[in-house]
Design a protein around this motif. Structure first.
Motif, PDB file in Angstrom:
ATOM      1  N   ARG A   5       0.842  -1.186   0.000  1.00 61.09           N
ATOM      2  CA  ARG A   5       0.000   0.000   0.000  1.00 61.09           C
ATOM      3  C   ARG A   5       0.878   1.236   0.000  1.00 61.09           C
ATOM      4  O   ARG A   5       1.990   1.211   0.515  1.00 61.09           O
ATOM      5  CB  ARG A   5      -0.935   0.015   1.213  1.00 61.09           C
ATOM      6  N   SER A  58     -12.244   8.366   3.071  1.00 63.24           N
ATOM      7  CA  SER A  58     -12.593   8.871   1.742  1.00 63.24           C
ATOM      8  C   SER A  58     -12.205  10.335   1.595  1.00 63.24           C
ATOM      9  O   SER A  58     -11.748  10.774   0.538  1.00 63.24           O
ATOM     10  CB  SER A  58     -14.094   8.697   1.489  1.00 63.24           C
ATOM     11  N   ALA A  75      -8.512  10.326   0.930  1.00 63.69           N
ATOM     12  CA  ALA A  75      -8.183   9.750  -0.376  1.00 63.69           C
ATOM     13  C   ALA A  75      -8.534  10.706  -1.506  1.00 63.69           C
ATOM     14  O   ALA A  75      -7.786  10.831  -2.485  1.00 63.69           O
ATOM     15  CB  ALA A  75      -8.918   8.421  -0.557  1.00 63.69           C
ATOM     16  N   ARG A  76      -9.665  11.402  -1.382  1.00 64.73           N
ATOM     17  CA  ARG A  76     -10.082  12.332  -2.431  1.00 64.73           C
ATOM     18  C   ARG A  76      -9.093  13.479  -2.574  1.00 64.73           C
ATOM     19  O   ARG A  76      -8.981  14.093  -3.646  1.00 64.73           O
ATOM     20  CB  ARG A  76     -11.480  12.868  -2.107  1.00 64.73           C
ATOM     21  N   ALA A  98      -2.364  10.068   2.184  1.00 61.58           N
ATOM     22  CA  ALA A  98      -2.301   8.700   2.705  1.00 61.58           C
ATOM     23  C   ALA A  98      -2.940   8.631   4.092  1.00 61.58           C
ATOM     24  O   ALA A  98      -2.964   9.620   4.832  1.00 61.58           O
ATOM     25  CB  ALA A  98      -0.848   8.240   2.773  1.00 61.58           C
ATOM     26  N   THR A  99      -3.437   7.449   4.452  1.00 57.14           N
ATOM     27  CA  THR A  99      -4.037   7.268   5.781  1.00 57.14           C
ATOM     28  C   THR A  99      -3.385   6.087   6.487  1.00 57.14           C
ATOM     29  O   THR A  99      -3.063   5.068   5.887  1.00 57.14           O
ATOM     30  CB  THR A  99      -5.557   7.031   5.694  1.00 57.14           C
ATOM     31  N   ASP A 150      -7.064   1.236   1.413  1.00 57.70           N
ATOM     32  CA  ASP A 150      -5.991   2.137   1.004  1.00 57.70           C
ATOM     33  C   ASP A 150      -5.119   2.580   2.177  1.00 57.70           C
ATOM     34  O   ASP A 150      -4.276   3.458   2.016  1.00 57.70           O
ATOM     35  CB  ASP A 150      -6.575   3.374   0.309  1.00 57.70           C
ATOM     36  N   SER A 151      -5.333   1.985   3.346  1.00 56.51           N
ATOM     37  CA  SER A 151      -4.658   2.454   4.554  1.00 56.51           C
ATOM     38  C   SER A 151      -3.615   1.464   5.052  1.00 56.51           C
ATOM     39  O   SER A 151      -3.742   0.260   4.848  1.00 56.51           O
ATOM     40  CB  SER A 151      -5.681   2.676   5.687  1.00 56.51           C
TER      41      SER A 151
END
Length: 369
Positions: free
Chosen positions: A10, A225, A228-229, A233-234, A309-310
């Protein structure tokens, strides 16, 4: 957020990382700061370093610490690991903001410089991959905000830090001590405001299988979200809720924690809550296995798939925990298993919410932030 297969790597900023990171708070040991317990039960030093090395050997690349974790002890343990692995094989993320020292605010330029340099010395490195703002107290009227941001950006230009991070809002943030109850709901607006000022490359946010979605701004989207938008990064932390979702605590013998252990102030470690947790996790025991590591594996895989995505951080207190956690996440939950887990966790969360505040003695722990 929807479930998805577990990817092998990731992104965190420009780096391609293993999705399961290592949270180094528990190995920092007992500590108190700002009139509060901020640490964890003591962990044998050699076991902690062995666990860090085991994680690296099993593919871990993100190691998260902070100046306040053991008041530097967590960082010094990481130094022993870093002396034995290539520096460019790992990302070290650290934080400032909860340790004020003798200055008027943790975010004065002098204190920022001092804490960064002290962290570098503790870690035995000359740069941090991510430096995050640990809280959002910049003094009255945010008097120290602009100076703090200018200092961090200067450190980034120099290469002393590679990226700037900040925390997402949650109900246990420091504003519970500095804001009246009616004003605490504004923390979401506060986060959006600071996000636009800080322009972070990484957002750290609390998430576990029993975490309700937190919506932000006019778009009414969740924090993952939202980030991400904006191409941010998270990193999520506390996926096991201080180990409670492993089911290892016996409601008939609630644990007793020492001074300086943050768990001493968590109501879910008391008998009524532990009984709810033990009962609520029983369907997962019957489906996935009865051991603490079986339940940890379910929770970690659930978080990894719900937050595709984290980077997911998980702490440890022994090398065996590291080995079990990294082995468990190699196989994603099936859609049927994920749906079953979600239903079970939601039922548990509903029952826990009926017990009231997670933090004990909320009003007596006022701190001068």
């Amino acid at each position: 957020m929807t479930a998805s297969p577990l990817p092998q790597r990731r992104l965190i900023g420009k780096w391609d990382e293993h999705p399961l990171g290592v949270g180094c708070w528990p190995v920092g040991g007992l500590a108190s700061n700002l009139n509060l317990p901020m640490g964890w039960a003591p962990v044998e030093e050699n076991a902690a370093v062995d666990g860090l090395l085991k994680a690296h050997a099993m593919g871990a690349t993100v190691f998260d610490t902070a100046d306040v974790y053991g008041l530097g002890h967590s960082q010094r343990l990481l130094k022993k690991m870093l002396a034995q692995v290539p520096r460019d094989s790992v990302r070290i993320t650290s934080k400032i903001g909860y340790f004020r020292g003798t200055g008027p605010n943790a975010y004065t330029p002098l204190n920022v410089h001092h804490q960064v340099q002290q962290s570098l010395e503790n870690l035995g490195t000359d740069y941090l991959d991510v430096l995050s703002l640990h809280n959002t107290d910049f003094g009255p009227r945010d008097d120290y905000l602009e100076d703090a941001l200018e200092t961090l950006r200067a450190l980034r230009r120099l290469g002393t830090i590679k990226a700037i991070g900040m925390r997402g809002p949650h109900r246990l943030a420091s504003d519970r001590y500095s804001l009246d109850q009616a004003d605490r709901e504004n923390k979401r607006d506060r986060f959006v405001y600071l996000f636009d000022r800080v322009k972070p490359e990484v957002v750290f946010t609390r998430y576990s299988p029993i975490t309700p979605d937190v919506t932000l701004g006019e778009e009414d989207e969740d924090i993952l979200s939202f980030a991400a938008r904006r191409g941010v990064a998270t990193v999520i932390y506390k996926p096991l809720v201080h180990g409670l979702l492993t089911g290892k605590y016996d409601p008939d013998a609630p644990p007793v924690f020492g001074a300086g252990d943050i768990r001493s102030r968590k109501s879910w470690f008391t008998q009524p809550a532990l009984a709810v947790i033990h009962r609520g996790l029983q369907p997962l025991r019957e489906r996935f296995g009865p051991s603490a590591q079986d339940l940890a594996g379910v929770a970690l895989r659930y978080c990894l798939q719900r937050c595709p995505d984290s980077i997911v951080l998980t702490g440890f207190t022994s090398p065996d925990q590291i080995e079990a956690n990294y082995a468990a996440v190699n196989e994603p939950l099936t859609p049927q298993d994920s749906a079953f887990a979600r239903e079970t966790y939601e039922a548990l969360r509903t029952e826990l919410d009926g017990l009231g505040e997670f933090v004990l003695d909320e009003t007596s722990a006022k701190v001068d932030l």
